[in-house]
Motif scaffolding. Structure first.
Motif, PDB file in Angstrom:
ATOM      1  N   SER A  16      37.072 -54.844  23.688  1.00 33.65           N
ATOM      2  CA  SER A  16      37.047 -54.522  25.109  1.00 33.65           C
ATOM      3  C   SER A  16      38.401 -54.638  25.783  1.00 33.65           C
ATOM      4  N   SER A  20      42.152 -49.062  29.733  1.00 38.58           N
ATOM      5  CA  SER A  20      41.184 -48.399  30.609  1.00 38.58           C
ATOM      6  C   SER A  20      40.157 -49.399  31.155  1.00 38.58           C
ATOM      7  N   ASN A  21      39.738 -50.365  30.339  1.00 38.49           N
ATOM      8  CA  ASN A  21      38.788 -51.363  30.821  1.00 38.49           C
ATOM      9  C   ASN A  21      39.406 -52.258  31.885  1.00 38.49           C
ATOM     10  N   TRP A  24      39.430 -50.118  35.097  1.00 39.77           N
ATOM     11  CA  TRP A  24      38.106 -49.983  35.707  1.00 39.77           C
ATOM     12  C   TRP A  24      37.647 -51.290  36.331  1.00 39.77           C
ATOM     13  N   ALA A  25      37.886 -52.406  35.647  1.00 36.03           N
ATOM     14  CA  ALA A  25      37.468 -53.697  36.196  1.00 36.03           C
ATOM     15  C   ALA A  25      38.200 -53.993  37.500  1.00 36.03           C
ATOM     16  N   LEU A  80      32.412 -56.795  33.572  1.00 40.37           N
ATOM     17  CA  LEU A  80      33.536 -56.168  32.870  1.00 40.37           C
ATOM     18  C   LEU A  80      34.622 -57.180  32.535  1.00 40.37           C
ATOM     19  N   THR A  83      33.479 -59.278  29.551  1.00 38.05           N
ATOM     20  CA  THR A  83      33.595 -58.586  28.263  1.00 38.05           C
ATOM     21  C   THR A  83      35.050 -58.482  27.827  1.00 38.05           C
ATOM     22  N   ILE A  84      35.960 -58.345  28.787  1.00 40.94           N
ATOM     23  CA  ILE A  84      37.388 -58.316  28.447  1.00 40.94           C
ATOM     24  C   ILE A  84      37.838 -59.688  27.952  1.00 40.94           C
TER      25      ILE A  84
END
Length: 184
Positions: A16, A20-21, A24-25, A80, A83-84
Motif C-alpha cells: 500500500s 498514489s495512495n 489519495w489519503a 487509507l 493501510t499505508i
C-alpha cells in the motif's frame, strides 16, 4: 523488483505504500476536513475557514449533510492511512529450484492472520497463467496454476503492466520454473 540466481528467484511486491495512495489519503483527508469545518461553521454561525463564507449555508439540511460527508471522509482517510502504515499487500514471491519450493508471503491487516504465508512444491505447479481483460479498466494479472486447480495471483491486481511487460514476466518465470504458459 526481482533478484535471480541460477536456483532462486525472489520477487519483492510493493504493498500500500505507493505514491498514489499517499496522494489519495491526503486529498480525502483535506477535503473531508473542509466539509466538516464548513458544517460546523454553519452550525456555529461564524466562519472557521476564512475563504469560505459559511453563514450563507443553513445548518439544516445543508450543514448537517456536509458534516456527515466530512465525518465519513475522515473515516475513509483514516482507513487509507492505516493501510499505508501497515503496508498491506507487501511481501515477496520466492521460487527455489534447489529445494523445490515456492513461497508466497504477504502482509495483511493486523490480527491473527496478519502474515499470509503459502508454500508449495515446485512439482505441483502446473503452469504460469496470464489473465488479460481489455477495455476501460484494463487488467493484466499473472497467476500460478497449481495441480489442485487453484490459481494463485503473483502480481497485485492494481499493478498496471503493459501486455508486453506481463508477457515478458510470464515467459521468464515459466522458463525458470520449466512450466507452460496459459492465457485467459
Amino acid at each position: 523488483m526481482s533478484c535471480r540466481s541460477e536456483h532462486i528467484w525472489l520477487e519483492l511486491i510493493t504493498g500500500s505504500r505507493k505514491f498514489s495512495n499517499f496522494c489519495w489519503a491526503l486529498i480525502i483527508f483535506l477535503g473531508s476536513l473542509g466539509f466538516l469545518l464548513v458544517g460546523i461553521s454553519s452550525y456555529l454561525g461564524r466562519n472557521l475557514i476564512a475563504f469560505v463564507p459559511s453563514q450563507q449555508i443553513v445548518f439544516f439540511p445543508q450543514g448537517l449533510v456536509m458534516s456527515f460527508y466530512g465525518i465519513a471522509g475522515l473515516f475513509i482517510s483514516y482507513y487509507l492511512w492505516c493501510t499505508i502504515c501497515w503496508n498491506v499487500g507487501s511481501g515477496y514471491n520466492r521460487f527455489d529450484r534447489k529445494e523445490g519450493l515456492m513461497c508466497i508471503f504477504r502482509w495483511g491487516f493486523p490480527g491473527k492472520n496478519r502474515r499470509i504465508f503459502l508454500r508449495f512444491f515446485l512439482k505441483d505447479i502446473q503452469s504460469v497463467r496470464i489473465e488479460v481483460k481489455e477495455g476501460l479498466y484494463a487488467r493484466r494479472v499473472l497467476y500460478m496454476g497449481i495441480r489442485s486447480g487453484e490459481a494463485i495471483p503473483l502480481t497485485p491486481t492494481d499493478e498496471n503492466l503493459t501486455s508486453r511487460e506481463i508477457e515478458q514476466k510470464a515467459a521468464e518465470l515459466a522458463y525458470f520454473l520449466r512450466v507452460p504458459i496459459e492465457v485467459f
